[in-house]
Write an enzyme that holds these catalytic residues in place. Structure first.
Site, mmCIF file in Angstrom:
data_model
loop_
_atom_site.group_PDB
_atom_site.id
_atom_site.type_symbol
_atom_site.label_atom_id
_atom_site.label_comp_id
_atom_site.label_asym_id
_atom_site.label_seq_id
_atom_site.Cartn_x
_atom_site.Cartn_y
_atom_site.Cartn_z
ATOM 1 N N ASP A 84 3.530 -4.215 -5.848
ATOM 2 C CA ASP A 84 4.029 -5.523 -5.404
ATOM 3 C C ASP A 84 5.553 -5.549 -5.454
ATOM 4 O OD1 ASP A 84 1.565 -6.584 -4.874
ATOM 5 O OD2 ASP A 84 1.423 -7.801 -6.693
ATOM 6 N N GLU A 138 0.838 -1.218 0.000
ATOM 7 C CA GLU A 138 0.000 0.000 0.000
ATOM 8 C C GLU A 138 0.869 1.262 0.000
ATOM 9 O OE1 GLU A 138 -3.152 0.159 -0.495
ATOM 10 O OE2 GLU A 138 -3.440 -2.014 -0.441
#
Ligand SMILES: [Zn+2]
Length: 468
Positions: free
Chosen positions: A410, A327
């Site tokens: 990611d 995030e």
């Protein structure tokens, strides 16, 4: 040629079509086929999306565990974690959940498309506008001069009808599909309280917003789209500020994450990335559903992180950190800002094109409006007709962009050294949410804002391989 001889006209027409005869005789091709074109476009989109649904529905019927997922997960798994056995155990449940959700869509989408087309053919918009004007006149003495006040009555009626017609589907989704699969935690009274709260908020915030927007369009002159653009930018920033602080607490409780190891580690991670974390909350998501999530918000040096209470029970501490690493990657890589900028460019472009069509009264006649068209109607028709195809294409591009950013975030998490924790965290959340294990490639390309699980897992595995 009289107006009535236009090839396509809605059943309900506003009065005054006699005055429109002259202009109708010189109707442009666009105006003549605006109604037919809109219906055709709606039908094409429906056919395309139904076809994708059929593909995904077929994929949910597969009863063999997908081999690519098996090889990908087996590289991540070990005897202790037992992720692959858990996935295999939940596979048929996830397939059934997927099918049940699609089944609901297979009733809801034909209903939606029929409603849209029927409303166009029957002349729902001109009819509702005339009713709103009549109510305004009867109870408040409004005249045609009070267009914005009539607009608010009109939007109130339309929103109410929309809420009521959607209600059976939402009830079925929440209390049938979600409950059957063990996700729903909310009661009927909470459901209806939420609906009422949303309506009140829509009126309190949406009402003044629309009133200001219409005033700017009407009084802004030739370059009104520039003022509208500035106004919408300011309004979005205003909403981004008040939604988490004022509105979301009306629906959920936010409590500070209790002191302890997790809190210390999250603050340490934020510090490592120079993320100005000022508050860390746990939200009682479990009051509505056992689906889990985490998000961040805030401007400048006042940023907050919110964890769903459901997330805390579903994954391990190091996996929560890896998910937050992902995030925070969105923030660090500028995804939050680029999304905001893209949205504003989109709004600017839409209102610029709108400004070029605003004066085209023929277009509105094709939908049953005669005389001076109310600004809100001009806006609604613009977004429903000319802009709709543009919007479909742009939304698809945004979906592609979003998936691209997910891989980026990611990778950011992997670069922090948390690739394997992110992988196991993603698998666990996917399992808890009974996420799709057999996404159809066409369906997921068109609809998914996040890449399919197997793609994210293998991308992370490749990153780890490269770095070692
Ligand atoms: Zn993400």
């Amino acid at each position: 040629m009289s107006f009535a001889s236009l090839p396509w006209t809605p059943y309900y027409q506003q009065e005054g079509s006699a005055d429109a005869n002259d202009s109708a005789s010189s109707s442009s091709l666009m105006a003549q086929y605006a109604l037919a074109g809109t219906i055709l476009f709606t039908a094409i989109v429906y056919a395309w999306e139904s076809y994708l649904d059929t593909r995904q529905h077929a994929a949910y019927k597969i009863n063999q565990f997908p081999s690519l997922l098996e090889t990908t997960v087996s590289k991540i798994d070990n005897k202790e974690k037992k992720l692959l056995p858990q996935m295999k155990e939940k596979f048929s449940k996830a397939q059934l959940y997927g099918r049940d959700k699609m089944q609901l869509g297979r009733i809801a989408s034909p209903y939606d498309v029929t409603e849209s087309i029927a409303f166009l053919l029957l002349g729902f918009l001109p009819y509702m506008w005339d009713r709103a004007a009549a109510i305004g006149n009867q109870y408040f003495g409004y005249t045609a001069e009070d267009e914005i006040k009539i607009t608010l009555i009109f939007l109130g009626l339309v929103t109410l009808i929309g809420t009521i017609t959607k209600l059976p589907f939402e009830l079925y989704s929440t209390f049938q599909v979600e409950r059957k699969h063990g996700f729903n935690k909310q009661t009927l009274s909470l459901f209806f309280t939420d609906q009422i709260k949303s309506l009140v908020l829509t009126a309190l915030i949406g009402g003044p917003f629309v009133a200001l927007l219409l005033t700017i369009i009407q009084k802004g002159g030739e370059y009104f789209y520039l003022y509208v653009w500035a106004f919408v930018c300011v309004f979005s920033l205003f909403m981004m500020t008040i939604v988490p602080v004022v509105i979301m607490p009306l629906f959920n409780k936010y409590e500070p994450l209790p002191d302890g190891d997790l809190k210390d580690q999250i603050y340490a991670l934020a510090k490592r990335l120079n993320y100005p974390l000022t508050k860390l909350f746990v939200m009682d998501g479990s009051k509505r559903s056992s689906h889990s999530n985490a998000f961040m918000f805030g401007f400048g040096n006042n940023k907050r992180i919110v964890l769903f209470d459901t997330l805390l029970t579903q994954v391990e501490q190091d996996e929560i950190l890896a998910i937050l690493g992902h995030e925070l990657g969105h923030w660090k890589l500028g995804h939050t800002v680029s999304n905001l900028v893209i949205t504003q460019l989109y709004v600017g472009a839409a209102f610029f094109v709108f400004s070029q069509t605003y004066g085209n009264t023929e277009l509105y006649q094709a939908f049953g409006f005669h005389g001076k068209v109310p600004t809100i109607i001009a806006l609604l028709l613009f977004f429903q007709t000319l802009w709709a195809p543009v919007d479909k294409v742009l939304s698809f591009l945004l979906t592609l962009f979003s998936r691209h950013n997910e891989f980026g975030a990611d990778k950011f998490g992997a670069d922090l050294g948390m690739a394997s924790q992110l992988q196991t965290g993603l698998i666990k959340i996917h399992l808890e949410n009974l996420g799709a294990m057999t996404p159809d490639p066409w369906y997921s390309t068109y609809h998914y804002s996040h890449p399919p699980l197997v793609e994210r897992l293998s991308a992370l595995t490749n990153l780890v391989k490269k770095s070692t």
